[in-house]
Design an enzyme around this catalytic site. Structure first.
Site, PDB file in Angstrom:
ATOM      1  N   GLU A  29       0.818  -1.212   0.000  1.00 58.16           N
ATOM      2  CA  GLU A  29       0.000   0.000   0.000  1.00 58.16           C
ATOM      3  C   GLU A  29       0.853   1.264   0.000  1.00 58.16           C
ATOM      4  O   GLU A  29       0.442   2.304  -0.495  1.00 58.16           O
ATOM      5  CB  GLU A  29      -0.929   0.008   1.222  1.00 58.16           C
ATOM      6  CG  GLU A  29      -2.016  -1.040   1.178  1.00 58.16           C
ATOM      7  CD  GLU A  29      -2.869  -1.020   2.444  1.00 58.16           C
ATOM      8  OE1 GLU A  29      -4.048  -1.329   2.332  1.00 58.16           O
ATOM      9  OE2 GLU A  29      -2.346  -0.702   3.520  1.00 58.16           O
ATOM     10  N   GLY A 143       0.435  -6.793   6.962  1.00 55.17           N
ATOM     11  CA  GLY A 143      -0.528  -5.708   6.855  1.00 55.17           C
ATOM     12  C   GLY A 143      -0.591  -4.878   8.127  1.00 55.17           C
ATOM     13  O   GLY A 143      -0.133  -5.294   9.200  1.00 55.17           O
ATOM     14  N   THR A 145      -3.250  -4.332   9.736  1.00 54.93           N
ATOM     15  CA  THR A 145      -4.141  -5.048  10.657  1.00 54.93           C
ATOM     16  C   THR A 145      -3.330  -5.874  11.639  1.00 54.93           C
ATOM     17  O   THR A 145      -3.538  -5.822  12.868  1.00 54.93           O
ATOM     18  CB  THR A 145      -5.093  -5.959   9.873  1.00 54.93           C
ATOM     19  OG1 THR A 145      -5.827  -5.180   8.931  1.00 54.93           O
ATOM     20  CG2 THR A 145      -6.047  -6.687  10.802  1.00 54.93           C
ATOM     21  N   ARG A 253      13.062 -21.317  -5.652  1.00 54.21           N
ATOM     22  CA  ARG A 253      11.701 -21.490  -6.156  1.00 54.21           C
ATOM     23  C   ARG A 253      10.800 -21.714  -4.951  1.00 54.21           C
ATOM     24  O   ARG A 253      10.987 -22.666  -4.192  1.00 54.21           O
ATOM     25  CB  ARG A 253      11.615 -22.693  -7.106  1.00 54.21           C
ATOM     26  CG  ARG A 253      10.193 -23.150  -7.447  1.00 54.21           C
ATOM     27  CD  ARG A 253       9.439 -22.124  -8.235  1.00 54.21           C
ATOM     28  NE  ARG A 253       8.073 -22.574  -8.550  1.00 54.21           N
ATOM     29  CZ  ARG A 253       7.138 -21.796  -9.068  1.00 54.21           C
ATOM     30  NH1 ARG A 253       7.410 -20.525  -9.339  1.00 54.21           N
ATOM     31  NH2 ARG A 253       5.936 -22.258  -9.327  1.00 54.21           N
ATOM     32  N   ALA A 254       9.819 -20.812  -4.738  1.00 52.62           N
ATOM     33  CA  ALA A 254       8.797 -20.996  -3.704  1.00 52.62           C
ATOM     34  C   ALA A 254       7.570 -21.555  -4.413  1.00 52.62           C
ATOM     35  O   ALA A 254       6.799 -20.815  -5.025  1.00 52.62           O
ATOM     36  CB  ALA A 254       8.488 -19.684  -3.008  1.00 52.62           C
ATOM     37  N   ASP A 331      -7.065 -15.468  -4.997  1.00 51.66           N
ATOM     38  CA  ASP A 331      -5.768 -15.952  -4.518  1.00 51.66           C
ATOM     39  C   ASP A 331      -5.710 -15.748  -3.011  1.00 51.66           C
ATOM     40  O   ASP A 331      -5.669 -14.617  -2.536  1.00 51.66           O
ATOM     41  CB  ASP A 331      -4.626 -15.204  -5.206  1.00 51.66           C
ATOM     42  CG  ASP A 331      -3.270 -15.862  -5.000  1.00 51.66           C
ATOM     43  OD1 ASP A 331      -3.104 -16.599  -4.006  1.00 51.66           O
ATOM     44  OD2 ASP A 331      -2.372 -15.646  -5.831  1.00 51.66           O
ATOM     45  N   ARG A 333      -3.366 -17.162  -0.962  1.00 53.72           N
ATOM     46  CA  ARG A 333      -2.065 -17.582  -0.437  1.00 53.72           C
ATOM     47  C   ARG A 333      -1.385 -16.481   0.379  1.00 53.72           C
ATOM     48  O   ARG A 333      -1.524 -15.305   0.076  1.00 53.72           O
ATOM     49  CB  ARG A 333      -1.134 -17.978  -1.592  1.00 53.72           C
ATOM     50  CG  ARG A 333      -1.554 -19.240  -2.316  1.00 53.72           C
ATOM     51  CD  ARG A 333      -0.699 -19.494  -3.537  1.00 53.72           C
ATOM     52  NE  ARG A 333      -0.925 -18.500  -4.588  1.00 53.72           N
ATOM     53  CZ  ARG A 333      -0.336 -18.538  -5.774  1.00 53.72           C
ATOM     54  NH1 ARG A 333       0.528 -19.515  -6.054  1.00 53.72           N
ATOM     55  NH2 ARG A 333      -0.606 -17.608  -6.683  1.00 53.72           N
TER      56      ARG A 333
END
EC number: 4.1.99.12
Length: 400
Positions: A29, A143, A145, A253-254, A331, A333
């Site tokens: 953000e 975040g 929050t 690689r994730a 999504d 995830r």
């Protein structure tokens, strides 16, 4: 030069009943929120917040407190692009007038933070917006929050914080230069979510290494490390090759779990090919990590929901339309646990194997540095052509 405070300073300010300013990542953000402890809310604090923010005052609560107070989601399908979990708005049932005054809102905020409050003490709808913080805090979701509940908990108070976005006089969002001036003018501490993540990483451990072994594959010998997450209880696997602690960027690689693609070789997606290619590239380089993240099936909606989405795709919907028609997020995830596994393995900076910019942003939000995005090859055929087109056109994947 921007001067940020420390997390310890922010904790002391919150414990003393003063607000702090928390800014998130520039790739997210890139906004600053004014945050203070809900249990210490006063009309003066709320009035100060109303004067300098958007006025959309929220109270961040734990999942347990949201359930205890019977605070359901504002809508059954959360389509907020950042996944902010807005609950039904509330007022205090007694001791208030219209609910909109600073005194009335301070009262309901204190009620939300009070462990003795019951659902019957609250009126719905109202003038304060409860937010449901993810269990695990900023280590699960970076975040505001989660920052609010983390900071209040770390300060020794109830994990409940009040937050709202700071705005300029013309209504535009304050960015870091504006936030710095604002904090200097009002003697407020300015901190970042990234620093909060690092503080918690230094003082807490959220993943446990359960077992390690040699894993011979057709691509070569890997070291397999099995982890369990404290909050999601999922079992994650990392395939490691070479020395990760030599200071060089690590090829990573994730990979999100996909039973149908990874195990059964489904042609509806490109997941199996991406996993195989990642193992091949790491083995070719002789150094790197292939992290297999459990709990990401169907971009986080689960296997059976994914199969229900397949039913709708067979009737003509694309992968985004199918999820939304089922009332599911496009999504769901998060990469917090995966980032902690990488950190525990010694990864600090990486070259990330992905075509998904959101994955890069997701990992960078947890204090890891991505120095390069390494594209994975794409093989288009009739079975996955629409799926790949949807990922490119509607989800922002970089497929060339």
């Amino acid at each position: 030069m921007t001067t940020f405070g420390t997390i310890e300073q922010a904790m002391a300010e919150i414990l003393a009943g003063r607000p702090v300013v928390v800014v998130d990542d520039a790739n997210r953000e890139n906004e600053g929120d004014l945050i203070f402890a809900a249990e210490l809310a006063t009309p003066e604090l709320v009035a100060f917040m109303v004067r300098y923010t958007s006025g959309y005052i929220c109270a961040s609560l734990t999942e347990d407190d949201c359930d205890r107070l019977d605070l359901p989601p504002m809508h059954h399908t959360n389509q907020d692009r950042r996944g902010t979990a807005y609950m039904v708005t509330v007022d205090a049932r007694k001791g208030v007038s219209t609910g909109i005054s600073a005194a009335d809102r301070a009262r309901v905020i204190r009620l939300l933070a009070d462990p003795s409050t019951t659902p019957d003490d609250l009126a719905r709808p109202g003038h304060v917006v409860p937010l449901r913080a993810r269990e695990g805090g900023v280590l699960r979701r970076t975040g505001h929050t989660e920052a609010a509940t983390d900071l209040t908990r770390l300060a020794g108070l109830r994990p409940a914080g009040v937050l709202c976005e700071l705005v300029n006089d013309d209504g535009t969002m304050m960015r870091v230069p504006d936030l710095e001036r604002f904090c200097a003018e009002h003697s407020l501490v300015l901190v970042t979510i990234a620093d909060l993540v690092m503080y918690r990483r230094r003082t807490e451990k959220q993943v446990e290494l359960v077992a390690e072994a040699r894993l011979p594959t057709r691509h070569g010998d890997f070291r397999v490390a099995g982890y369990r997450g404290d909050y999601d209880s999922a079992e994650h696997v990392a395939l490691v090759m070479g020395d990760l602690g030599d200071g060089r960027d690590v090829l990573v690689r994730a990979h999100s779990e996909c039973l149908t693609g990874d195990v059964f070789g489904s042609l509806r997606c490109d997941c199996g090919l991406q996993l195989d290619t990642a193992m091949e590239l790491v083995a070719k380089e002789g150094r790197g990590v292939v992290l297999y993240i459990r709990g990401h099936e169907g971009r986080g909606i689960g296997l059976l929901h994914k199969l229900r989405a397949y039913q709708l795709q067979d009737k003509g919907r694309d992968t985004v339309e199918a999820n939304l028609e089922l009332g599911l997020p496009v999504d769901a995830r998060d990469y917090g646990t995966g980032a902690q596994v990488l950190y525990d393995l010694g990864v600090r900076s990486m070259r990330l194997l992905t075509n998904n910019p959101a994955k890069r942003a997701g990992l960078e939000g947890y204090g890891l540095t991505v120095t390069e995005r390494v594209a994975l090859p794409v093989q288009s055929h009739p079975e996955n052509e629409r799926y790949l087109r949807t990922k490119r056109d509607r989800m922002g994947h970089l497929l060339g």
